[in-house]
Design a protein around this motif. Structure first.
Motif, PDB file in Angstrom:
ATOM      1  N   LYS A   1     -23.750  57.288  -6.047  1.00 31.55           N
ATOM      2  CA  LYS A   1     -22.760  58.102  -5.235  1.00 31.55           C
ATOM      3  C   LYS A   1     -23.273  59.010  -3.940  1.00 31.55           C
ATOM      4  CE  LYS A   1     -19.050  57.271  -8.170  1.00 31.55           C
ATOM      5  NZ  LYS A   1     -17.808  57.783  -8.990  1.00 31.55           N
ATOM      6  N   LEU A   2     -24.386  59.845  -4.695  1.00 31.54           N
ATOM      7  CA  LEU A   2     -25.170  60.828  -3.648  1.00 31.54           C
ATOM      8  C   LEU A   2     -25.835  60.036  -2.618  1.00 31.54           C
ATOM      9  CD1 LEU A   2     -26.372  63.713  -6.306  1.00 31.54           C
ATOM     10  CD2 LEU A   2     -24.329  63.778  -4.933  1.00 31.54           C
ATOM     11  N   ASN A   3     -26.220  58.780  -2.922  1.00 27.82           N
ATOM     12  CA  ASN A   3     -27.202  58.122  -2.115  1.00 27.82           C
ATOM     13  C   ASN A   3     -28.484  58.386  -1.823  1.00 27.82           C
ATOM     14  OD1 ASN A   3     -25.145  55.630  -1.392  1.00 27.82           O
ATOM     15  ND2 ASN A   3     -24.125  57.099  -0.188  1.00 27.82           N
ATOM     16  N   LYS A   4     -28.891  58.872  -2.913  1.00 27.60           N
ATOM     17  CA  LYS A   4     -30.357  59.752  -2.925  1.00 27.60           C
ATOM     18  C   LYS A   4     -31.113  59.098  -4.072  1.00 27.60           C
ATOM     19  CE  LYS A   4     -29.330  62.963   0.054  1.00 27.60           C
ATOM     20  NZ  LYS A   4     -29.914  62.977   1.395  1.00 27.60           N
ATOM     21  N   VAL A   5     -32.632  59.380  -3.589  1.00 30.65           N
ATOM     22  CA  VAL A   5     -33.707  58.890  -4.541  1.00 30.65           C
ATOM     23  C   VAL A   5     -34.248  60.151  -4.834  1.00 30.65           C
ATOM     24  CG1 VAL A   5     -35.631  57.742  -5.030  1.00 30.65           C
ATOM     25  CG2 VAL A   5     -34.072  56.742  -3.483  1.00 30.65           C
ATOM     26  N   PHE A   6     -34.537  60.262  -6.197  1.00 32.48           N
ATOM     27  CA  PHE A   6     -35.146  61.694  -6.793  1.00 32.48           C
ATOM     28  C   PHE A   6     -36.425  61.241  -7.108  1.00 32.48           C
ATOM     29  CE2 PHE A   6     -30.707  62.219  -6.899  1.00 32.48           C
ATOM     30  CZ  PHE A   6     -30.501  63.849  -6.325  1.00 32.48           C
ATOM     31  N   ASP A   7     -37.572  62.457  -7.138  1.00 30.96           N
ATOM     32  CA  ASP A   7     -38.827  62.413  -7.496  1.00 30.96           C
ATOM     33  C   ASP A   7     -38.989  63.350  -8.554  1.00 30.96           C
ATOM     34  OD1 ASP A   7     -41.341  62.317  -7.865  1.00 30.96           O
ATOM     35  OD2 ASP A   7     -42.151  62.615  -5.835  1.00 30.96           O
ATOM     36  N   TYR A   8     -39.130  63.129  -9.797  1.00 28.55           N
ATOM     37  CA  TYR A   8     -39.544  64.035 -10.724  1.00 28.55           C
ATOM     38  C   TYR A   8     -41.093  64.002 -11.073  1.00 28.55           C
ATOM     39  CZ  TYR A   8     -39.761  66.181 -15.461  1.00 28.55           C
ATOM     40  OH  TYR A   8     -40.085  66.929 -16.663  1.00 28.55           O
ATOM     41  N   ASP A   9     -41.804  64.937 -10.894  1.00 23.15           N
ATOM     42  CA  ASP A   9     -43.219  65.166 -11.142  1.00 23.15           C
ATOM     43  C   ASP A   9     -43.119  65.666 -12.775  1.00 23.15           C
ATOM     44  OD1 ASP A   9     -45.814  65.993 -11.588  1.00 23.15           O
ATOM     45  OD2 ASP A   9     -45.917  67.045  -9.801  1.00 23.15           O
ATOM     46  N   SER A  10     -43.374  64.775 -13.781  1.00 22.95           N
ATOM     47  CA  SER A  10     -43.254  65.097 -14.831  1.00 22.95           C
ATOM     48  C   SER A  10     -44.451  66.098 -15.469  1.00 22.95           C
ATOM     49  CB  SER A  10     -43.189  63.843 -15.993  1.00 22.95           C
ATOM     50  OG  SER A  10     -44.186  63.134 -15.767  1.00 22.95           O
ATOM     51  N   ASN A  11     -45.424  65.803 -14.647  1.00 21.44           N
ATOM     52  CA  ASN A  11     -46.738  66.835 -15.195  1.00 21.44           C
ATOM     53  C   ASN A  11     -46.489  68.336 -14.943  1.00 21.44           C
ATOM     54  OD1 ASN A  11     -48.274  64.443 -16.055  1.00 21.44           O
ATOM     55  ND2 ASN A  11     -48.320  64.099 -13.529  1.00 21.44           N
ATOM     56  N   ASN A  12     -45.856  68.442 -13.670  1.00 19.51           N
ATOM     57  CA  ASN A  12     -45.536  69.920 -13.154  1.00 19.51           C
ATOM     58  C   ASN A  12     -44.230  70.518 -13.286  1.00 19.51           C
ATOM     59  OD1 ASN A  12     -48.306  70.638 -12.275  1.00 19.51           O
ATOM     60  ND2 ASN A  12     -47.953  68.844 -10.696  1.00 19.51           N
ATOM     61  N   LYS A  13     -43.322  69.562 -13.850  1.00 16.85           N
ATOM     62  CA  LYS A  13     -41.797  69.686 -14.293  1.00 16.85           C
ATOM     63  C   LYS A  13     -41.334  70.156 -12.841  1.00 16.85           C
ATOM     64  CE  LYS A  13     -42.902  69.093 -18.396  1.00 16.85           C
ATOM     65  NZ  LYS A  13     -42.449  67.800 -19.203  1.00 16.85           N
ATOM     66  N   ILE A  14     -41.472  69.303 -11.786  1.00 18.32           N
ATOM     67  CA  ILE A  14     -40.592  69.555 -10.459  1.00 18.32           C
ATOM     68  C   ILE A  14     -39.935  68.328 -10.328  1.00 18.32           C
ATOM     69  CG2 ILE A  14     -40.950  70.118  -8.131  1.00 18.32           C
ATOM     70  CD1 ILE A  14     -43.772  71.375  -8.956  1.00 18.32           C
ATOM     71  N   ILE A  15     -38.545  68.739  -9.707  1.00 16.46           N
ATOM     72  CA  ILE A  15     -37.789  67.636  -8.969  1.00 16.46           C
ATOM     73  C   ILE A  15     -37.430  68.041  -7.683  1.00 16.46           C
ATOM     74  CG2 ILE A  15     -35.461  66.643  -9.309  1.00 16.46           C
ATOM     75  CD1 ILE A  15     -35.136  67.424 -12.166  1.00 16.46           C
ATOM     76  N   ARG A  16     -37.663  66.802  -6.876  1.00 17.85           N
ATOM     77  CA  ARG A  16     -37.145  66.992  -5.375  1.00 17.85           C
ATOM     78  C   ARG A  16     -36.514  65.756  -5.114  1.00 17.85           C
ATOM     79  NH1 ARG A  16     -40.596  64.560  -1.671  1.00 17.85           N
ATOM     80  NH2 ARG A  16     -42.474  63.155  -2.756  1.00 17.85           N
TER      81      ARG A  16
END
Length: 333
Positions: free
Chosen positions: A133-148
């Motif tokens: 619904k947001l029409n987005k893809v998210f990238d979660y860097d699980s090593n550094n705990k960062i979402i973008r």
């Protein structure tokens, strides 16, 4: 379009019983797959108590320990960590011994998910997931705990399934409403589109899920064409299998897709409440599961994930749990 939906509602009204009654195979057991465990362990035993407790907590304003609501898809990181997209909670969780919400460290950039659908990872444990619904893809860097957000200028039309190719490091997205596949690089830049609406080769009718094998071959659940289409690493059509029906080897509402280390193809069917297994040629091998709430039973299963040791993880969506199985007797043709 009309015919597809007519077929679907016919399926919805009658195919579950036909599927169960028309085959002599015991769907609760398989000589090839054994049930290992589920998470949470007590999700069904205390269902009525849990529901009453939830109502009481809402009234009293309490916030007890988190639990799964409607897990839709999942992957694993290592042997003791499951990453789950929970559509009911509108949240992404990490499950170790308990459920841990994965959130942005920067509260100013809070993300309110609306319809989490697909998830995958690369070799460095970057986790990519979609919100249709947001029409987005998210990238979660699980090593550094960062979402973008992966390329916040990217325009997609109902992204659902997502898969990462270790061959060329590209990300494959299913755009369900656009009836096509979109291939991105790791920066989220569009490389190409594949497909359009139709029922021919490399054409789609509301595709949903996707997975990629070690050779880069791409497997797509072409949901309303009731089939799986297979492409090579460059997006060239290779083959297809499946059709609508009410018996083993046919599809009613195909959802999740995954591959074991032998190349066999696993498809969860939400309407039949089973996981069906096919060989590399698309020939039916066996199935496991049936409708219910006990071990090895499902209620509208969706996402699948199979690790390198052939542990099979099933998002048992409407039972609000993850069930884990083990392939113990591989069978191929």
């Amino acid at each position: 379009m009309f015919n597809s939906f007519v077929i679907f509602f016919i399926l919805l009204s009658g195919f579950t019983n036909a599927f169960t009654q028309g085959n002599s195979v015991d769907t609760s057991k398989s000589p090839h797959v054994v049930w290992i465990k589920q998470f949470p362990d007590n999700s069904l035993k205390n269902n009525n108590v849990n529901f009453s407790k939830k109502i009481s907590n809402v009234i009293l304003g309490k916030n007890d320990e988190l639990t799964l609501s409607k897990p839709i898809s999942l992957i694993t990181i290592g042997v003791d960590s499951i990453i789950v997209l929970d559509q009911g909670n509108s949240q992404i969780f990490e499950i170790t011994k308990k459920i841990i919400p994965i959130k942005l460290s920067n509260k100013k950039n809070y993300i309110k998910y609306e319809s989490l659908i697909g998830i995958c990872k690369n070799k460095t444990n970057h986790i990519y997931y979609t919100d249709s619904k947001l029409n987005k893809v998210f990238d979660y860097d699980s090593n550094n705990k960062i979402i973008r957000i992966l390329n916040d200028t990217l325009v997609l039309n109902q992204p659902t399934g997502i898969a990462y190719s270790n061959i060329d490091k590209n990300i494959w997205i299913v755009e369900t409403a656009a009836h096509r596949l979109t291939v991105l690089n790791e920066q989220g830049k569009i490389i190409k589109h594949i497909g359009e609406r139709g029922n021919g080769n490399a054409e789609f009718n509301f595709p949903t899920n996707i997975c990629i094998d070690d050779d880069g071959n791409v497997y797509v659940v072409d949901a309303m064409n009731f089939r799986v289409q297979i492409f090579d690493k460059d997006g060239e059509f290779l083959s297809t299998f499946g059709t609508v029906g009410d018996a083993s080897g046919y599809f009613a509402r195909p959802k999740g897709i995954a591959l074991d280390t032998f190349g066999n193809i696993y498809i969860s069917d939400a309407l039949f409440h089973v996981v069906q297994v096919f060989d590399k040629k698309g020939d039916f091998l066996y199935r496991f599961g049936e409708q219910g709430h006990e071990n090895s039973q499902f209620w509208m299963p969706s996402g699948l994930f199979i690790d390198e040791n052939n542990y099979i993880y099933v998002a048992d969506s409407y039972n609000s749990r993850i069930q884990i199985f083990k392939l113990v007797n591989e069978r191929k043709r």
